[in-house]
Design a protein around this motif. Structure first.
Motif, PDB file in Angstrom:
ATOM      1  N   UNK A 160       0.880  -1.028  -0.112  1.00 48.76           N
ATOM      2  CA  UNK A 160      -0.045  -0.032   0.246  1.00 48.76           C
ATOM      3  C   UNK A 160       0.846   1.324  -0.093  1.00 48.76           C
ATOM      4  N   UNK A 161       0.701   2.042  -0.866  1.00 45.06           N
ATOM      5  CA  UNK A 161       1.447   3.335  -1.011  1.00 45.06           C
ATOM      6  C   UNK A 161       1.005   4.777  -0.638  1.00 45.06           C
ATOM      7  N   UNK A 162      -0.446   4.491  -0.456  1.00 34.86           N
ATOM      8  CA  UNK A 162      -1.121   5.782  -0.212  1.00 34.86           C
ATOM      9  C   UNK A 162      -2.049   5.766   1.095  1.00 34.86           C
ATOM     10  N   UNK A 166      -0.527  10.787   7.948  1.00 35.96           N
ATOM     11  CA  UNK A 166       0.657  10.009   8.907  1.00 35.96           C
ATOM     12  C   UNK A 166       0.172   9.228   9.879  1.00 35.96           C
ATOM     13  N   UNK A 167      -0.661   9.865  10.818  1.00 31.91           N
ATOM     14  CA  UNK A 167      -1.245   9.266  11.857  1.00 31.91           C
ATOM     15  C   UNK A 167      -1.710   7.721  11.658  1.00 31.91           C
ATOM     16  N   UNK A 168      -2.351   7.803  10.296  1.00 33.86           N
ATOM     17  CA  UNK A 168      -2.831   6.430  10.028  1.00 33.86           C
ATOM     18  C   UNK A 168      -1.797   5.421   9.633  1.00 33.86           C
ATOM     19  N   UNK A 169      -0.670   5.977   9.071  1.00 37.15           N
ATOM     20  CA  UNK A 169       0.632   5.171   8.702  1.00 37.15           C
ATOM     21  C   UNK A 169       1.169   4.514   9.994  1.00 37.15           C
ATOM     22  N   UNK A 170       1.319   5.376  10.850  1.00 40.78           N
ATOM     23  CA  UNK A 170       1.884   5.104  12.179  1.00 40.78           C
ATOM     24  C   UNK A 170       1.061   4.018  12.765  1.00 40.78           C
ATOM     25  N   UNK A 191       7.800   7.793   9.033  1.00 39.63           N
ATOM     26  CA  UNK A 191       6.583   8.446   8.528  1.00 39.63           C
ATOM     27  C   UNK A 191       6.709  10.034   8.269  1.00 39.63           C
ATOM     28  N   UNK A 192       7.526  10.600   8.961  1.00 43.86           N
ATOM     29  CA  UNK A 192       7.703  11.969   8.943  1.00 43.86           C
ATOM     30  C   UNK A 192       8.343  12.408   7.635  1.00 43.86           C
ATOM     31  N   UNK A 193       9.587  11.652   7.238  1.00 39.63           N
ATOM     32  CA  UNK A 193      10.335  12.091   6.209  1.00 39.63           C
ATOM     33  C   UNK A 193      10.321  11.057   5.106  1.00 39.63           C
TER      34      UNK A 193
END
Length: 293
Positions: A160-162, A166-170, A191-193
């Motif tokens: 998954x790319x999108x 960012x909070x969802x990614x974390x 996740x930030x960078x």
């Protein structure tokens, strides 16, 4: 006498520059400055070099940290048709060595970044004095790739790319393997960078799944045969909980280098260099600072 690590509430910001490499690649170099010994930090496949920041923060002023994003990763820019064969990755790191005029520097790398670091010591023999690498993916590659390897490459293409934020990614990465091994600070840095902001407010992986899978497929062509030519001191660290490559071959990798030694992180797996931060920082300091005392 060495200085004490100083840990602040927030991470310092590096000065970032871009160094031309082969194939139209502009390598992002994040330099944290300071009077310490120049030390290059390199990431693994699909990751970013700034994930090392929480560890750098714990190392103290004996180290002048310089984080390098290889092609298709982090802030580095490149055409979409690049490849990732061993000599291409080495070209990126060698370009940084040349631009910074490094000599007798130290280098720290994880996975593909560890392997690239080792091979760059052969391309630039005077650049590095010692290396600390965690599970470098530099084991022997056979002509007949195992079916599970092929499945891994295909699975990476479907990563998954999108994400909406960012909070969802974390939340997603912290709750499932393999990235659940990351310390919260390293995951936050990734996740930030390691994600790009999209116009609709969502975020996207900086290293696309297609390019990440190409890196897995193309890397590891000739490195194994060149390990006996590596003449600098190399510490190969690995996770004791790992049940497959590269964890299980770390001792073989170290043994092929004349000055290779091993260190096991018993409670870690492949991403263990971004887990127990104090233990990792202590290991790096021992290898580069205490061993030289």
């Amino acid at each position: 006498m060495t200085s004490s690590p100083e840990i602040g509430p927030t991470m310092f910001e590096p000065a970032t520059r871009f160094v031309p490499s082969e194939d139209g690649v502009e390598v992002a170099v994040h330099d944290y400055g300071g009077p310490g010994h120049p030390t290059i930090f390199v990431h693994g496949t699909g990751l970013i070099s700034r994930m090392w920041e929480p560890i750098i923060q714990r190392l103290g002023t004996d180290f002048r940290a310089i984080c390098v994003d290889l092609r298709a990763h982090g802030d580095t820019t490149n055409p979409d048709d690049i490849d990732f064969f061993d000599h291409r990755m080495v070209a990126d790191l060698s370009a940084v060595v040349d631009a910074l005029e490094l000599e007798d520097a130290w280098v720290v790398g994880h996975s593909m970044g560890g392997a690239t670091s080792i091979l760059t010591t052969l391309a630039r023999p005077r650049a590095f004095r010692k290396a600390w690498v965690y599970e470098p993916v530099i084991f022997e590659r056979t002509e007949n790739r195992a079916s599970d390897g092929f499945n891994f490459v295909e699975a990476t293409k479907r990563r998954r790319a999108v994400f909406e934020s960012r909070s969802e990614v974390v939340e997603r990465y912290a709750s499932r393997p393999p990235l659940d091994e990351l310390h919260d600070d390293c995951l936050e840095a990734y996740v930030q960078h390691g994600f790009l902001d999209r116009a609709d407010g969502s975020v996207e992986l900086a290293c696309s799944p297609l390019l990440e899978s190409r890196a897995y497929e193309q890397f590891l062509q000739q490195g194994w045969d060149r390990l006996p030519d590596v003449t600098i001191d190399v510490l190969v660290a690995y996770g004791g909980r790992g049940t497959d490559r590269p964890s299980t071959e770390a001792t073989l990798i170290a043994g092929r280098m004349p000055l290779g030694v091993v260190e096991v992180f018993h409670d870690s797996d492949h991403f263990g260099c971004f887990g127990p931060l104090e233990q990792v920082a202590a290991s790096i300091r021992r290898w580069f600072i205490n061993a030289a005392s």
